[in-house]
Design an enzyme around this catalytic site. Structure first.
Site, short mmCIF file in Angstrom:
data_model
loop_
_atom_site.label_atom_id
_atom_site.label_comp_id
_atom_site.label_asym_id
_atom_site.label_seq_id
_atom_site.Cartn_x
_atom_site.Cartn_y
_atom_site.Cartn_z
N ASP A 151 -33.43 -27.91 15.32
CA ASP A 151 -32.50 -27.59 14.18
C ASP A 151 -31.61 -28.77 13.77
O ASP A 151 -31.05 -29.37 14.68
CB ASP A 151 -31.96 -26.32 14.30
CG ASP A 151 -33.01 -25.05 14.38
OD1 ASP A 151 -34.03 -25.34 13.82
OD2 ASP A 151 -32.50 -23.81 14.95
N LYS A 152 -31.07 -28.68 12.51
CA LYS A 152 -30.22 -29.58 11.99
C LYS A 152 -29.05 -29.70 12.89
O LYS A 152 -28.51 -30.66 13.46
CB LYS A 152 -30.03 -29.15 10.61
CG LYS A 152 -28.87 -30.14 10.03
CD LYS A 152 -28.33 -29.74 8.54
CE LYS A 152 -27.26 -30.44 8.09
NZ LYS A 152 -26.10 -29.61 8.41
#
EC number: 5.4.99.-
Length: 321
Positions: A156-157
């Site tokens: 994830d970011k």
């Protein structure tokens, strides 16, 4: 300790990655076909509207017969979807510094910083890992299309840590098969809310899209996929616990969803966490270890990345309270 939910795997992906087929299970009967396909794909980059466009173009069939997006599925229906190839997109190589942990002619392993998106998507057309890789590498595997060249798996970011990418199709196929066989080592370090009383355990609970919010995922038996996360306590910090997590499967948001499910959400998680939490600018989750068999030499490679400074600062503050 083990947390378990039963799950029936209804989908079977064919060798041709663009053709997907499912047999509708009794508990899935009555769903609209567009919703069913969106749930099964479980890809944040694929919206229900996009799936409806595919159906309108004749890409979906039931029993060999084209249907409309509002078709209600029946138990035993044989559903086939030909997923269109992604449209060409101009990915601009960008001279973005990469923390390269390992690199050769087949694979590259980087230590991704928190806040960096892995590949271009709506709202993030630049500044991604892919933009940086396109600048750094002469070539990348094309198996995942023009939007995700070389990308074998994602984090994830706002998760930091180790990420591998393939420079050619041979490497990509090998790494993807290792992920499928669960032979890739993926260990994370996470800070979770509250005192996790069990020193070691396994969370075995299927994950699917949340009916109330299509952008979120949840533990559910409806349109879900098998998901397993192992955990071990590293350190107890009063109302927080530092844990090591090892992925057996790799579903979207798996760790975040599983920890919320057992009542110990990730500290700093803006989506699945609590309002009152640590100041970190994202979830306290770091991909600390990555291991795989080299696709060409057969050598087992193992890599580690230290906890980033921002997360280490939070841990120090908790220890000094």
């Amino acid at each position: 300790m083990t947390f378990q939910d039963s799950h029936h795997e209804a989908a079977a992906e064919q060798d041709d990655e663009r053709l997907l087929e499912w047999t509708v299970a009794p508990e899935q009967a009555g769903q609209r076909i567009d919703k069913f396909i969106t749930d099964q794909l479980a890809d944040p980059a694929v919206s229900r509207t996009q799936v409806q466009d595919w159906i309108a173009a004749g890409a979906a069939s039931v029993g060999g017969r084209a249907v409309k997006a509002n078709y209600k599925l029946a138990a035993g229906d044989s559903l086939a979807v030909t997923v269109p190839e992604p449209e060409d997109a101009a990915i601009v190589p960008e001279d973005i510094p990469l923390d390269i942990v390992y690199e050769d002619s087949d694979v590259i392993v980087i230590n991704k910083p928190r806040g960096m998106v892995v590949h271009p998507a709506p709202g993030h057309s630049g500044g991604t890992v892919v933009n940086a890789l396109m600048h750094h590498c002469r070539d990348l595997s094309g198996i995942n299309g023009v939007l995700r060249p070389g990308i074998v798996h994602r984090i994830d970011k706002d998760t930091s840590g180790l990420l591998m990418a393939a420079k050619n199709d041979l490497a990509h196929l090998s790494l993807a098969e290792q992920l499928k066989e669960h032979s890739v080592t993926r260990k994370y370090v996470a800070l979770v809310h509250d005192n996790l009383h069990h020193d070691i355990g396994t969370i075995d609970a299927p994950i699917g899209r949340d009916d109330k919010d299509r952008k979120m995922f949840t533990v559910t038996t409806k349109g879900s996929k098998h998901a397993v996360t192992h955990f071990q306590v590293i350190e107890r910090l009063g109302d927080y616990t530092l844990v090591e997590l090892q992925l057996e499967t790799g579903r979207t948001h798996q760790i975040r969803v599983h920890l919320k499910y057992i009542g110990h959400p990730l500290a700093g998680d803006p989506v699945y966490g609590r309002n009152k939490t640590v100041a970190l600018g994202g979830q306290a989750l770091h991909a600390a270890a990555l291991g795989f068999t080299h696709p060409r030499t057969g050598e087992r490679l193992e890599f580690e990345a230290p906890i980033p400074a921002d997360m280490q600062h939070v841990l120090t503050s908790l220890r000094n309270r």
